[in-house]
Structures are given as C-alpha cells and as structure tokens.
Enzyme design. Structure first.
Site, mmCIF file in Angstrom:
data_model
loop_
_atom_site.group_PDB
_atom_site.id
_atom_site.type_symbol
_atom_site.label_atom_id
_atom_site.label_comp_id
_atom_site.label_asym_id
_atom_site.label_seq_id
_atom_site.Cartn_x
_atom_site.Cartn_y
_atom_site.Cartn_z
ATOM 1 N N HIS A 171 27.087 -37.437 21.404
ATOM 2 C CA HIS A 171 27.780 -38.677 21.066
ATOM 3 C C HIS A 171 28.691 -39.098 22.215
ATOM 4 O O HIS A 171 29.199 -38.262 22.963
ATOM 5 C CB HIS A 171 28.621 -38.484 19.797
ATOM 6 C CG HIS A 171 27.805 -38.218 18.581
ATOM 7 N ND1 HIS A 171 27.172 -39.214 17.870
ATOM 8 C CD2 HIS A 171 27.491 -37.054 17.959
ATOM 9 C CE1 HIS A 171 26.524 -38.688 16.854
ATOM 10 N NE2 HIS A 171 26.694 -37.376 16.878
ATOM 11 N N CYS A 213 26.105 -42.914 23.128
ATOM 12 C CA CYS A 213 26.517 -44.285 22.856
ATOM 13 C C CYS A 213 27.458 -44.775 23.957
ATOM 14 O O CYS A 213 28.286 -44.005 24.455
ATOM 15 C CB CYS A 213 27.227 -44.380 21.511
ATOM 16 S SG CYS A 213 26.158 -44.110 20.079
#
Length: 465
Positions: A171, A213
C-alpha cells in the site's frame, strides 16, 4: 562544420541525460533518443553485461488480506532466479506470515495467479517479521551492513559497474510507502538514499519498480532525470490508486477455496510480460508500454533517466529465458478495498450461526468502523483548522505534476505523528489522507494547532485504537 558539431553535441547531451526526455501535451508520451544512438554510446550493454546484477525485493505489508503483496515478491524472485541471478545477489524482504497462515487453503504454498505454480519454495528469508523495517531497507540498498538490525545481514554490496533492480509491492499514499510495522517510507528519505547510493559510486545503473497507490508521488518532482542513472516506473500516477487482481469473483477468479486477491495488476503485468519474452531482446521501454496496455485502471508512469529504458531486461534480470504464455487481461479491484474482499468472503463462506461467522462479522464491523473514524476525524480537523466552507477544499488540493507533495517533509512527518497520537493509526485505509496532512503543512499550520484540532476531533480515542 559548425552544424555538425552542434548536432554531435546535442546527441551527446541527449545520451548522457542532460537532455533526456520531453513530455508532450498528454504528460505521458516521451520522445526518446534513438536506439541507434543509445547503442553507440552503450556498447558494453549489448551482449554480455559488464559487472554484476543485484536485486532488492520488498513486500511492505503483513496479514492474509494482503496475500497479494508477498505473492508478487515471491513470483518476482522466481523470475529472477530463472533468468540467472544468484541467491547471494537477491535480497528479499517479506513479513512471511502468508504461506503457513491458518487462512491459506494450501499450507506452505503461495500462488500469484489462479493456475499458477508455487512461488514460495526456495525464496530466501533475508528479512522477515519485525526485521522488515525502513532502516534495514535503506541500509541494504546502501550496502551498509554495520547498520543492519537482525535478518540475514545480506546487503547490496555492489561496485561501480553493477546494475541494481528494486521492486516494492504494498500500500502507498501521497509521498509515502507502507511497511509492516505501520511506519512509512517517506519519498524524500527514499530519494535521499538513492542520491547517496549514487554518490558512493557503487552502481552503473539502477531500475526501480513500485506497486502502490499514488506511487507516482514517490518520484514526481523528486527524482532527478539527469545524472543519477536511475529509471523508475510506478503502478499509478501521484493521485490515484493501484489495483489488485486475480480476486474472488474476478475474471479470471482466484480458485474457489481462496478468499483473497492473489496479485496486483501492475506487478503481475510486468512479471508475466517478462516470462513471455526473451530478456535479451525486450527493452524496459517495451515492457513499460506492454504493462500500460494491460494495467489500464490506473496510469502507469515512468520517471528519472528515460534513456535507461532502452536497456534490455537482461541487464537487470539475467539472460536466461523463462518463457510462458502471456495471460489475458484481468479484472481488478481498488487496492484500498481489496482487504474488504477478503473479510467479506470469510463472512460469506462461514456457516450460519457458527463462531467463524461471528468472528468474520466482528472483523468486518471493526474495519468499517475504523474507516468511518478516520474519514470523520480528518474532515473535522480540516473544518477546525480552516472552517467548514474551505476546509474540504484545502485538504483535497492537488499540486501540479512535477511539483513535490510538500515543501517541508519534516512538517509532514510531524503532522502524521500528531494525528496518530491523538486519533490512532492511519493503517492501510487511512494512508490516503497523507495528502491532506501535506496540504495542512503547505498552508502554514503550526504543529501545536494541529495537535489542538486532533485532540478535539478525537477526544476519547486512544493512540493504539
């Protein structure tokens, strides 16, 4: 004669990186120096590669719901081994809580695609568990063995003619990449490490792939396109999510016994592309274009010295072929929601009235409650600092491409620390608000005012919530 000299000078400038690339109106198409000119000035890279190849592979998450990140890294390891890299030149970071997790339907096995073979067997456990830290990651890159804590102690002990490949999967958010201990790799720190590595004269070229991301924010406005001999690609631009794939119910779906996504779209795209082509003939630029065609749910980006993208994959991966059939396009799920797929599948599959059903329901409620808490807290802090009329706008400002996320990175780190002190850990979902904290810094808010607003917004919340 003057025209000839000027032409040769321009060619030299282009090849050496002083004039490397130019974006067109779309901001993503690049005019490159010609392959013929590149080969003329990089003849040692054709055929046999001088120096050694090194690789650092890092999965920055833990938990079975994040199965895909360790699967990506394990698969990347198998690819590099098949292409000829030696174990002593591959450093692997992964929490290692997936293969033998109680939720894993195939104990001791990790797969990265629905019909894929085991990618876990033989993977070095250089840095696992609590040894997967920012400090160890940075010092492995720098080759600073004395500063390593725990783990195998293996580092990138590279020399001036060596080639380095780094792959990160986890992430991310604006200006940060996650780590298993809930700490963050900040973009300014990572770029400082890369500059320090270059200053040490211990590599010839370095390639960095990032699956996360908003991963474009790690390099946008920060990675110098000239002089560092670094080329990077990212799964997304500076403002959008990357995507998970091979998920339950997707096309193709994970096997029915799995309740988690098996891979990430950008990651499986570059790994499977590598497996389907001869690394001695495919270039990094060709791979970048192929990955863009497959990973269409986000904008796959490239940064740094674009001229290096004309290197063949073999310069970094090795020269042996590991050919498989290229997989068809796949459906994908937003990275920030992929954990919900896992917990929902656990709830859906559990027998009615069972303890497993109750536990799965509890986990879902906790996750959704945490998301609501983070959303509400950040919004309230914005209103307290800037007023209800402009608060939301200030928090959501996006700077132009090519401009760093924040002017004062120390301020950003303090803002995040202050929020987590009063409101609890951001965790994977809450990382998306890093940009909001950067905007608070850019607006000139002092730390003490942020602390007051956080305390007021999160009254009664403990830091370990």
């Amino acid at each position: 004669m003057t025209t000839l000299v000027a032409g040769v000078l321009l060619l030299l400038l282009s090849v050496t990186g002083i004039v490397t690339a130019q974006r067109d109106a779309t901001g993503d198409v690049l005019r490159l120096v010609s392959p013929e000119a590149y080969k003329f000035f990089h003849q040692s890279d054709d055929g046999r590669v001088g120096g050694s190849r090194w690789a650092v592979l890092i999965a920055g998450s833990r938990g079975y719901e994040n199965y895909r990140h360790q699967a990506d890294v394990c698969h990347a390891y198998q690819l590099l081994r098949k292409c000829g890299l030696k174990d002593e030149n591959i450093v692997v970071f992964m929490y290692d809580d997936i293969a033998y997790n109680e939720n894993n339907p195939r104990p001791g096995i990790i797969i990265n695609s629905p019909n894929g073979s085991d990618v876990y067997h033989g993977v070095p456990k250089d840095y696992t568990g609590d040894d997967v830290t920012v400090n160890n990651f940075f010092n492995v890159i720098l080759g600073n063995k004395a500063a390593i804590t725990g783990g195998s102690g293996k580092v990138v002990n590279s020399g001036p003619n060596d080639h380095i490949f780094i792959f990160y999967s986890d992430h991310g958010a604006s200006g940060v990449l996650g780590m298993p201990d809930d700490s963050y790799i900040y973009a300014n720190d990572l770029n400082w490490v890369l500059r320090k590595k270059h200053a040490s004269g211990t590599y010839k070229s370095l390639v960095f792939y990032i699956e996360a991301c908003e991963s474009g924010s790690i390099f946008d406005g920060l990675l110098d396109p000239k002089g560092l001999n670094i080329y990077a690609t990212t799964a997304s631009n500076a403002t959008e999510s990357s995507w998970a794939t091979y998920c339950p119910g997707g096309q193709p779906s994970a096997p029915p016994e799995y309740d988690t996504c098996l891979g990430d779209l950008y990651s499986v795209a570059w790994i499977e592309d590598s497996e389907a082509h001869d690394p001695r003939t495919e270039t990094l630029q060709q791979q970048y274009q192929n990955v863009k065609k497959r990973a269409t749910t986000s904008h796959v980006m490239q940064y740094g010295d674009i001229v290096l993208s004309l290197d063949h994959l073999s310069v970094y991966f090795g020269e042996n072929t590991a050919k498989y059939n290229l997989q068809p396009p796949t459906t994908a799920i937003n990275q920030r929601d992929a954990d919900l797929v896992h917990f929902w599948e656990k709830y859906r599959k559990a027998p009615e009235g069972s303890a497993k059903k109750a536990e799965a329901q509890k986990q879902l409620v906790e996750i959704m409650s945490h998301r609501m808490h983070i959303d509400t807290s950040v919004k309230l802090i914005g209103n307290l600092l800037f007023g209800t009329e402009i608060g939301p706008d200030v928090l959501n400002v996006v700077r132009p491409a090519g401009q760093p996320l924040v002017d004062d990175w120390k301020c950003l780190k303090e803002m995040v620390k202050t929020f987590e002190t009063h409101c609890g850990k951001l965790a994977q979902y809450g990382m998306k608000y890093i940009r909001s904290f950067a905007n608070i810094c850019n607006a000139g808010i002092q730390i003490e005012h942020m602390a007051e607003a956080s305390a007021q917004a999160c009254v009664g919340i403990h830091a370990d919530h």
